[in-house]
Design a protein around this motif. Structure first.
Motif, PDB file in Angstrom:
ATOM      1  N   ARG A 302       0.815  -1.231   0.000  1.00  0.00           N
ATOM      2  CA  ARG A 302       0.000   0.000   0.000  1.00  0.00           C
ATOM      3  C   ARG A 302       0.842   1.272   0.000  1.00  0.00           C
ATOM      4  O   ARG A 302       0.364   2.341   0.393  1.00  0.00           O
ATOM      5  CB  ARG A 302      -1.010  -0.015   1.165  1.00  0.00           C
ATOM      6  N   ILE A 303       2.077   1.148  -0.432  1.00  0.00           N
ATOM      7  CA  ILE A 303       2.940   2.327  -0.611  1.00  0.00           C
ATOM      8  C   ILE A 303       3.138   2.493  -2.122  1.00  0.00           C
ATOM      9  O   ILE A 303       3.371   1.496  -2.816  1.00  0.00           O
ATOM     10  CB  ILE A 303       4.282   2.134   0.124  1.00  0.00           C
ATOM     11  N   PRO A 304       3.026   3.711  -2.643  1.00  0.00           N
ATOM     12  CA  PRO A 304       3.140   3.850  -4.102  1.00  0.00           C
ATOM     13  C   PRO A 304       4.536   3.469  -4.611  1.00  0.00           C
ATOM     14  O   PRO A 304       5.478   3.350  -3.829  1.00  0.00           O
ATOM     15  CB  PRO A 304       2.838   5.330  -4.345  1.00  0.00           C
ATOM     16  N   VAL A 305       4.623   3.266  -5.897  1.00  0.00           N
ATOM     17  CA  VAL A 305       5.851   2.761  -6.506  1.00  0.00           C
ATOM     18  C   VAL A 305       6.371   3.783  -7.508  1.00  0.00           C
ATOM     19  O   VAL A 305       5.692   4.112  -8.489  1.00  0.00           O
ATOM     20  CB  VAL A 305       5.582   1.427  -7.248  1.00  0.00           C
ATOM     21  N   TYR A 306       7.589   4.305  -7.240  1.00  0.00           N
ATOM     22  CA  TYR A 306       8.246   5.239  -8.154  1.00  0.00           C
ATOM     23  C   TYR A 306       9.670   4.751  -8.355  1.00  0.00           C
ATOM     24  O   TYR A 306      10.452   4.730  -7.401  1.00  0.00           O
ATOM     25  CB  TYR A 306       8.270   6.668  -7.563  1.00  0.00           C
ATOM     26  N   GLY A 307       9.976   4.329  -9.562  1.00  0.00           N
ATOM     27  CA  GLY A 307      11.353   3.915  -9.812  1.00  0.00           C
ATOM     28  C   GLY A 307      11.453   3.004 -11.025  1.00  0.00           C
ATOM     29  O   GLY A 307      10.447   2.493 -11.536  1.00  0.00           O
ATOM     30  N   PHE A 308      12.706   2.807 -11.468  1.00  0.00           N
ATOM     31  CA  PHE A 308      12.965   1.926 -12.615  1.00  0.00           C
ATOM     32  C   PHE A 308      12.762   0.477 -12.230  1.00  0.00           C
ATOM     33  O   PHE A 308      13.128   0.058 -11.118  1.00  0.00           O
ATOM     34  CB  PHE A 308      14.399   2.125 -13.111  1.00  0.00           C
ATOM     35  N   ASP A 309      12.212  -0.281 -13.146  1.00  0.00           N
ATOM     36  CA  ASP A 309      12.106  -1.715 -12.924  1.00  0.00           C
ATOM     37  C   ASP A 309      13.519  -2.286 -12.767  1.00  0.00           C
ATOM     38  O   ASP A 309      14.408  -1.960 -13.553  1.00  0.00           O
ATOM     39  CB  ASP A 309      11.392  -2.376 -14.118  1.00  0.00           C
ATOM     40  N   PRO A 310      13.728  -3.142 -11.762  1.00  0.00           N
ATOM     41  CA  PRO A 310      15.093  -3.645 -11.545  1.00  0.00           C
ATOM     42  C   PRO A 310      15.532  -4.664 -12.593  1.00  0.00           C
ATOM     43  O   PRO A 310      16.722  -4.913 -12.742  1.00  0.00           O
ATOM     44  CB  PRO A 310      15.017  -4.303 -10.156  1.00  0.00           C
ATOM     45  N   ASP A 311      14.575  -5.222 -13.340  1.00  0.00           N
ATOM     46  CA  ASP A 311      14.926  -6.298 -14.279  1.00  0.00           C
ATOM     47  C   ASP A 311      14.930  -5.861 -15.739  1.00  0.00           C
ATOM     48  O   ASP A 311      15.638  -6.449 -16.552  1.00  0.00           O
ATOM     49  CB  ASP A 311      13.935  -7.466 -14.118  1.00  0.00           C
ATOM     50  N   VAL A 312      14.091  -4.864 -16.078  1.00  0.00           N
ATOM     51  CA  VAL A 312      13.969  -4.475 -17.490  1.00  0.00           C
ATOM     52  C   VAL A 312      14.417  -3.022 -17.651  1.00  0.00           C
ATOM     53  O   VAL A 312      13.816  -2.120 -17.075  1.00  0.00           O
ATOM     54  CB  VAL A 312      12.509  -4.644 -17.976  1.00  0.00           C
ATOM     55  N   PRO A 313      15.462  -2.782 -18.439  1.00  0.00           N
ATOM     56  CA  PRO A 313      15.962  -1.418 -18.570  1.00  0.00           C
ATOM     57  C   PRO A 313      14.943  -0.495 -19.246  1.00  0.00           C
ATOM     58  O   PRO A 313      14.180  -0.934 -20.118  1.00  0.00           O
ATOM     59  CB  PRO A 313      17.208  -1.554 -19.449  1.00  0.00           C
ATOM     60  N   PHE A 316       9.880   2.444 -16.244  1.00  0.00           N
ATOM     61  CA  PHE A 316       9.755   3.178 -14.978  1.00  0.00           C
ATOM     62  C   PHE A 316       8.334   3.048 -14.445  1.00  0.00           C
ATOM     63  O   PHE A 316       7.364   3.270 -15.167  1.00  0.00           O
ATOM     64  CB  PHE A 316      10.076   4.661 -15.239  1.00  0.00           C
ATOM     65  N   TRP A 317       8.205   2.708 -13.160  1.00  0.00           N
ATOM     66  CA  TRP A 317       6.885   2.549 -12.530  1.00  0.00           C
ATOM     67  C   TRP A 317       6.471   3.839 -11.819  1.00  0.00           C
ATOM     68  O   TRP A 317       7.268   4.418 -11.071  1.00  0.00           O
ATOM     69  CB  TRP A 317       6.933   1.439 -11.488  1.00  0.00           C
ATOM     70  N   CYS A 318       5.208   4.223 -12.008  1.00  0.00           N
ATOM     71  CA  CYS A 318       4.659   5.418 -11.347  1.00  0.00           C
ATOM     72  C   CYS A 318       3.202   5.056 -10.993  1.00  0.00           C
ATOM     73  O   CYS A 318       2.259   5.557 -11.606  1.00  0.00           O
ATOM     74  CB  CYS A 318       4.751   6.580 -12.341  1.00  0.00           C
ATOM     75  N   ALA A 331       4.410  16.412  -4.797  1.00  0.00           N
ATOM     76  CA  ALA A 331       5.671  15.827  -4.333  1.00  0.00           C
ATOM     77  C   ALA A 331       5.998  14.551  -5.106  1.00  0.00           C
ATOM     78  O   ALA A 331       7.162  14.308  -5.454  1.00  0.00           O
ATOM     79  CB  ALA A 331       5.588  15.520  -2.837  1.00  0.00           C
ATOM     80  N   ALA A 332       4.986  13.741  -5.391  1.00  0.00           N
ATOM     81  CA  ALA A 332       5.235  12.489  -6.105  1.00  0.00           C
ATOM     82  C   ALA A 332       5.757  12.760  -7.512  1.00  0.00           C
ATOM     83  O   ALA A 332       6.669  12.076  -7.990  1.00  0.00           O
ATOM     84  CB  ALA A 332       3.950  11.659  -6.158  1.00  0.00           C
ATOM     85  N   GLY A 333       5.196  13.769  -8.187  1.00  0.00           N
ATOM     86  CA  GLY A 333       5.673  14.120  -9.526  1.00  0.00           C
ATOM     87  C   GLY A 333       7.141  14.538  -9.488  1.00  0.00           C
ATOM     88  O   GLY A 333       7.944  14.129 -10.335  1.00  0.00           O
ATOM     89  N   LYS A 334       7.503  15.316  -8.474  1.00  0.00           N
ATOM     90  CA  LYS A 334       8.904  15.781  -8.348  1.00  0.00           C
ATOM     91  C   LYS A 334       9.831  14.611  -8.008  1.00  0.00           C
ATOM     92  O   LYS A 334      10.928  14.490  -8.546  1.00  0.00           O
ATOM     93  CB  LYS A 334       9.012  16.855  -7.259  1.00  0.00           C
ATOM     94  N   LEU A 335       9.365  13.738  -7.116  1.00  0.00           N
ATOM     95  CA  LEU A 335      10.190  12.589  -6.729  1.00  0.00           C
ATOM     96  C   LEU A 335      10.421  11.674  -7.933  1.00  0.00           C
ATOM     97  O   LEU A 335      11.566  11.280  -8.229  1.00  0.00           O
ATOM     98  CB  LEU A 335       9.499  11.810  -5.601  1.00  0.00           C
ATOM     99  N   ALA A 336       9.340  11.342  -8.628  1.00  0.00           N
ATOM    100  CA  ALA A 336       9.466  10.448  -9.787  1.00  0.00           C
ATOM    101  C   ALA A 336      10.377  11.071 -10.837  1.00  0.00           C
ATOM    102  O   ALA A 336      11.238  10.391 -11.407  1.00  0.00           O
ATOM    103  CB  ALA A 336       8.071  10.158 -10.363  1.00  0.00           C
ATOM    104  N   SER A 358      10.784   2.230  -4.166  1.00  0.00           N
ATOM    105  CA  SER A 358      11.380   1.503  -5.286  1.00  0.00           C
ATOM    106  C   SER A 358      10.632   0.203  -5.598  1.00  0.00           C
ATOM    107  O   SER A 358      10.261  -0.552  -4.689  1.00  0.00           O
ATOM    108  CB  SER A 358      12.832   1.173  -4.945  1.00  0.00           C
ATOM    109  N   PRO A 359      10.450  -0.117  -6.889  1.00  0.00           N
ATOM    110  CA  PRO A 359       9.828  -1.409  -7.241  1.00  0.00           C
ATOM    111  C   PRO A 359      10.711  -2.591  -6.856  1.00  0.00           C
ATOM    112  O   PRO A 359      10.221  -3.721  -6.760  1.00  0.00           O
ATOM    113  CB  PRO A 359       9.657  -1.321  -8.761  1.00  0.00           C
TER     114      PRO A 359
END
Ligand code: FAD
Length: 363
Positions: A302-313, A316-318, A331-336, A358-359
């Motif tokens: 239940r925490i949002p996901v912002y970051g690059f997928d660790p397996d597929v270059p 990016f998950w948002c 804030a989420a837009g700036k963080l992502a 992070s995902p």
């Protein structure tokens, strides 16, 4: 074929807010499957800002968004997106608990009767969270999209991303109308469709689960309700807030597992909402003026996901903005954007640890 640096899939508040931050730096396209960007969750929210909502990790994003929402930069909007309302967290027993950093005042039964005339006797006490406010969601979403376009971004409506493959260091993406485009990076901001969009890109699912929530606008036999605080039960069974002089928005706080879809309210959930409402106040219900439902999509923790997928270059998950995607969006837009562009974070979010979002935590 048109080539972009960044393709954002989904034009809701998630895609629009990150798009607004990156468009000045990279050639960016938002593809939105519907004919308008706010058609799904973003256009169906209860439109409030409640700092205590969503737990401490989410609260960091809400708190970091508050100043921006209250007093946006002049080139972004001319006036505040917030209208203060206050929230009452009701209890039949002990004082409700709120995170310690959220300011709240104790309200005893006498004061509660003054604030909510006709409240039933079992509601013994409440905490008042004065910082709760209505958000002008349509204006906020439109302002993100305006900033996105002004910075050089392009929005394509009626454009569903269907499939994609990675060729050397770029994505080649097929849209539903048969057209193709390429992009170095793809941002998955597809809300309830987050996992199915990932699969289209050959990326493993994260387990983002859409859950339906119902809203009902009731006309009641009581006036003076427009500025009624958001009234919610500390056990999480309902909330309602003033809408017009004699109308309220009510939700049974439902969370029904569903597939991604154009969500519609079910009669049983409307009946549950009304039943719970009748347990709170003695206001006669005159009619249901309208009802709607939308999907709140949650990652497994239940925490949002912002970051690059660790397996597929380049993917990016948002996603996973649950029931707080509007109030956290600045804030989420700036963080992502800072993670996506590998740039210094904006000072308003510099204290937030991006690893919490992070995902990689699911793999
Ligand atoms: C009833 C209800 C009450 C809520 N109340 C609040 C509240 O008071 N405060 C708050 O902060 N939040 C609230 N929320 C939560 C908030 O609305 C969401 O967190 C937020 O809107 C999510 O935004 P999004 O952009 O991720 O999703 P969406 O707005 O759903 O946008 C995702 C977009 O992706 C598009 N898409 C999907 N697949 C594709 C594809 N293959 N190609 C192209 N486009 C695609 C969809 O068409 C959609 O428009 C509420 C939600 C609901 C349902």
């Amino acid at each position: 074929m048109i080539n972009f640096d960044i393709l954002i899939v989904g034009g809701g508040i998630a895609g629009a807010s990150v798009g607004a931050e990156v468009a000045a730096h990279r050639r960016t396209l938002i593809v939105e499957a519907e004919d308008q960007c706010g058609y799904h969750s973003t256009g169906r929210s209860a439109a409030f800002f409640l700092e205590s909502y969503g737990g401490p990790v989410v609260a960091q994003l809400s708190t970091a968004s508050a100043d921006f929402l209250h007093n946006p930069p002049q080139d972004f909007a001319e006036r505040s997106f917030l209208h203060q309302r206050g929230a009452l967290h009701l209890s039949q027993g002990d004082w409700p608990e709120l995170p310690s950093e959220v300011s709240a005042l104790q309200v005893d039964r006498d004061e509660l009767e003054r604030m909510v005339p006709g409240i039933k006797p079992q509601w013994a006490r409440a905490l008042l969270e004065p910082g709760c406010a209505d958000i002008d969601v349509a204006a906020l979403h439109a302002a993100f999209l305006t900033q996105f376009r002004r910075s050089g971004g392009t929005v394509q409506l009626g454009a569903r991303a269907m499939s994609a493959r990675r060729e050397s260091d770029r994505w080649r993406i097929l849209l539903a109308d048969g057209s193709e485009l390429t992009a170095s990076l793809v941002v998955n901001a597809a809300g309830a469709w987050a996992d199915s969009v990932a699969e289209c890109f050959g990326v493993g699912r994260l387990g983002v689960a859409p859950k339906r929530r119902t809203m009902v606008q009731l006309r009641v036999g009581r006036s003076g309700l427009k500025d009624l605080p958001l009234v919610n039960d500390s056990q999480g069974n309902f909330y309602f807030k003033g809408e017009g002089d004699r109308s309220i928005w009510l939700s049974p706080h439902d969370e029904i597992d569903t597939d991604a879809c154009d969500a519609a309210p079910e009669e049983i959930d409307i009946a549950t909402a009304i039943d719970r409402f009748e347990g709170v106040v003695d206001w006669p219900i005159e009619r249901i003026e309208r009802s709607w439902a939308g999907l709140r999509s949650f990652a497994p923790d239940r925490i949002p996901v912002y970051g690059f997928d660790p397996d597929v270059p380049g993917f990016f998950w948002c996603v996973g903005q649950g029931g707080f995607g509007i109030q956290t969006s600045p804030a989420a837009g700036k963080l992502a954007a800072s993670i996506l562009l590998e740039a210094q974070p904006d000072p308003s979010i510099a204290h937030i640890d991006a690893r919490d979002f992070s995902p990689a935590r699911f793999r």
